[in-house]
Design a protein around this motif. Sequence first.
Motif, PDB file in Angstrom:
ATOM      1  N   THR A 262      40.153  86.733  66.083  1.00  0.00           N
ATOM      2  CA  THR A 262      41.056  87.395  65.141  1.00  0.00           C
ATOM      3  C   THR A 262      40.852  88.910  65.103  1.00  0.00           C
ATOM      4  O   THR A 262      41.704  89.628  64.580  1.00  0.00           O
ATOM      5  CB  THR A 262      40.863  86.845  63.720  1.00  0.00           C
TER       6      THR A 262
ATOM      7  N   PHE B 213      36.847  85.937  63.268  1.00  0.00           N
ATOM      8  CA  PHE B 213      36.844  84.487  63.375  1.00  0.00           C
ATOM      9  C   PHE B 213      37.410  84.020  64.714  1.00  0.00           C
ATOM     10  O   PHE B 213      38.145  84.742  65.388  1.00  0.00           O
ATOM     11  CB  PHE B 213      37.683  83.881  62.242  1.00  0.00           C
TER      12      PHE B 213
ATOM     13  N   LEU C 267      39.603  80.636  65.764  1.00  0.00           N
ATOM     14  CA  LEU C 267      40.351  79.592  65.069  1.00  0.00           C
ATOM     15  C   LEU C 267      40.826  78.494  66.002  1.00  0.00           C
ATOM     16  O   LEU C 267      41.030  78.720  67.198  1.00  0.00           O
ATOM     17  CB  LEU C 267      41.574  80.213  64.372  1.00  0.00           C
TER      18      LEU C 267
ATOM     19  N   VAL D  30      38.781  77.460  60.911  1.00  0.00           N
ATOM     20  CA  VAL D  30      37.738  78.314  61.482  1.00  0.00           C
ATOM     21  C   VAL D  30      36.778  77.500  62.344  1.00  0.00           C
ATOM     22  O   VAL D  30      35.997  76.695  61.834  1.00  0.00           O
ATOM     23  CB  VAL D  30      36.961  79.047  60.370  1.00  0.00           C
TER      24      VAL D  30
ATOM     25  N   ASP E 250      32.701  81.814  62.596  1.00  0.00           N
ATOM     26  CA  ASP E 250      32.806  83.242  62.303  1.00  0.00           C
ATOM     27  C   ASP E 250      31.779  83.944  63.172  1.00  0.00           C
ATOM     28  O   ASP E 250      30.718  83.392  63.482  1.00  0.00           O
ATOM     29  CB  ASP E 250      32.623  83.542  60.815  1.00  0.00           C
TER      30      ASP E 250
ATOM     31  N   TYR F  49      28.743  79.232  57.419  1.00  0.00           N
ATOM     32  CA  TYR F  49      29.563  78.283  58.156  1.00  0.00           C
ATOM     33  C   TYR F  49      29.103  76.849  57.860  1.00  0.00           C
ATOM     34  O   TYR F  49      27.921  76.551  57.798  1.00  0.00           O
ATOM     35  CB  TYR F  49      29.535  78.525  59.674  1.00  0.00           C
TER      36      TYR F  49
ATOM     37  N   ILE G 143      33.140  78.047  54.990  1.00  0.00           N
ATOM     38  CA  ILE G 143      34.200  78.087  55.993  1.00  0.00           C
ATOM     39  C   ILE G 143      33.967  76.949  56.982  1.00  0.00           C
ATOM     40  O   ILE G 143      32.834  76.592  57.284  1.00  0.00           O
ATOM     41  CB  ILE G 143      34.247  79.448  56.739  1.00  0.00           C
TER      42      ILE G 143
ATOM     43  N   THR H  94      41.366  77.885  56.510  1.00  0.00           N
ATOM     44  CA  THR H  94      41.714  79.097  57.241  1.00  0.00           C
ATOM     45  C   THR H  94      40.991  80.298  56.639  1.00  0.00           C
ATOM     46  O   THR H  94      40.511  80.237  55.489  1.00  0.00           O
ATOM     47  CB  THR H  94      43.224  79.361  57.184  1.00  0.00           C
ATOM     48  N   PRO H  95      40.915  81.415  57.364  1.00  0.00           N
ATOM     49  CA  PRO H  95      40.350  82.627  56.771  1.00  0.00           C
ATOM     50  C   PRO H  95      41.110  83.090  55.533  1.00  0.00           C
ATOM     51  O   PRO H  95      40.514  83.676  54.623  1.00  0.00           O
ATOM     52  CB  PRO H  95      40.460  83.650  57.902  1.00  0.00           C
TER      53      PRO H  95
ATOM     54  N   PHE I   7      39.682  85.914  53.285  1.00  0.00           N
ATOM     55  CA  PHE I   7      39.586  86.984  54.275  1.00  0.00           C
ATOM     56  C   PHE I   7      40.950  87.414  54.804  1.00  0.00           C
ATOM     57  O   PHE I   7      41.070  87.865  55.944  1.00  0.00           O
ATOM     58  CB  PHE I   7      38.682  86.546  55.427  1.00  0.00           C
TER      59      PHE I   7
ATOM     60  N   MET J 251      43.082  89.770  58.403  1.00  0.00           N
ATOM     61  CA  MET J 251      44.085  89.129  59.253  1.00  0.00           C
ATOM     62  C   MET J 251      45.300  90.025  59.457  1.00  0.00           C
ATOM     63  O   MET J 251      46.437  89.659  59.152  1.00  0.00           O
ATOM     64  CB  MET J 251      44.524  87.787  58.632  1.00  0.00           C
TER      65      MET J 251
END
Length: 361
Positions: free
Chosen positions: A73, A88, A90, A96, A99, A238, A242, A247-248, A253, A257
Amino acid sequence: MAALKRTPLATWHTENGARMVDFAGWEMPVQYEGIIKEHNHTRSQASLFDISHMGEFLVSGSGSLDALDNVVTQNLSTLGVGKCRYGFMLNERGGVIDDLILYRLEDQEFMLVVNGAREDIDYTWISRHLPEGVQLKNVSGETAKIDLQGPRALEALEAGLGGSWGFLKYFNFTKAEFEGSSMLVSRTGYTGELGYELYLPWNLAPALWERLAAVDFVKPAGLGARDTLRLELGYPLYGQDIDEEHTPIEAGFGFLMNKEADFIGKKGLDTVKEKLVPLTIEGRRSARTGDEVRKASGAPVGHVTSGAFSPSLGHAIALAYVEASQADNAAFAVATARTELDAKRTELPFYKEGTARTKTG
């Protein structure tokens, strides 16, 4: 059961009184003198953390930038050589996979630092999405990682290594030399304090650790303090805060994005079912991962992902996924194993006095 993996510093930890635990298949120090002592020392002085269980990948070759730009990302077109960026990786749904921090070593050469528990999964995923001609190399088994964190980290680094390091800006790195071998010094960290992450050959980790630990105000710290330190800043862990099911955007976050270019999972970011919210709880009794979160009427609306007593703030704090429609509620209740705790929604970071962005140059 498979034997636990050991970092190059595992013997030092046991010889110096660390309590060792199984962390993602690794034998890791959870504490030495105690979590609260180590937490407070990091906030006021400087601490050493063994993070050699993390994974490191090198991506290089013609077309590396464009290939990676589709997998992560981070906006690589604005990332200069000598700089690094958090972001991240994805799945197609926007969940995720991991990260990570991405370092731009050269124009077409990058290092990805990933979570140790996701190393194999990440490597397989990236391999599937790199075109022919772009090389991916897993250097985790030959790379040690030592984190020096705290408001006196710069002073400690200069005392241990010599020279002047104040030129390094936040989320910048430089290549250096230690005992004749290449080392990467990065001004990053997971505590919210001024800090440096040091990447070097596996076999040289004990020598570097000993040199930094010899500085009179530096002490070792374990994963217990690392967890409370990161939670006070709202940094995600993690597998708890997440994961592939969120999703972020849901994890808070969305501000990261903003890349215009397409990337795997971008379309899935439009779906927001839950949101990760920060909660404060009066007193020392904390919520635990998995505890049910309820709205004032008693109806369940989510669950706690991370919770702990905050040594810096003097009360409990938590992160929790709640239904998106309930995320702006001012008050919640958390059902623990023994009682129900009143919780108030707040804003991140919980702890606002961190020194991470201190100007040093």
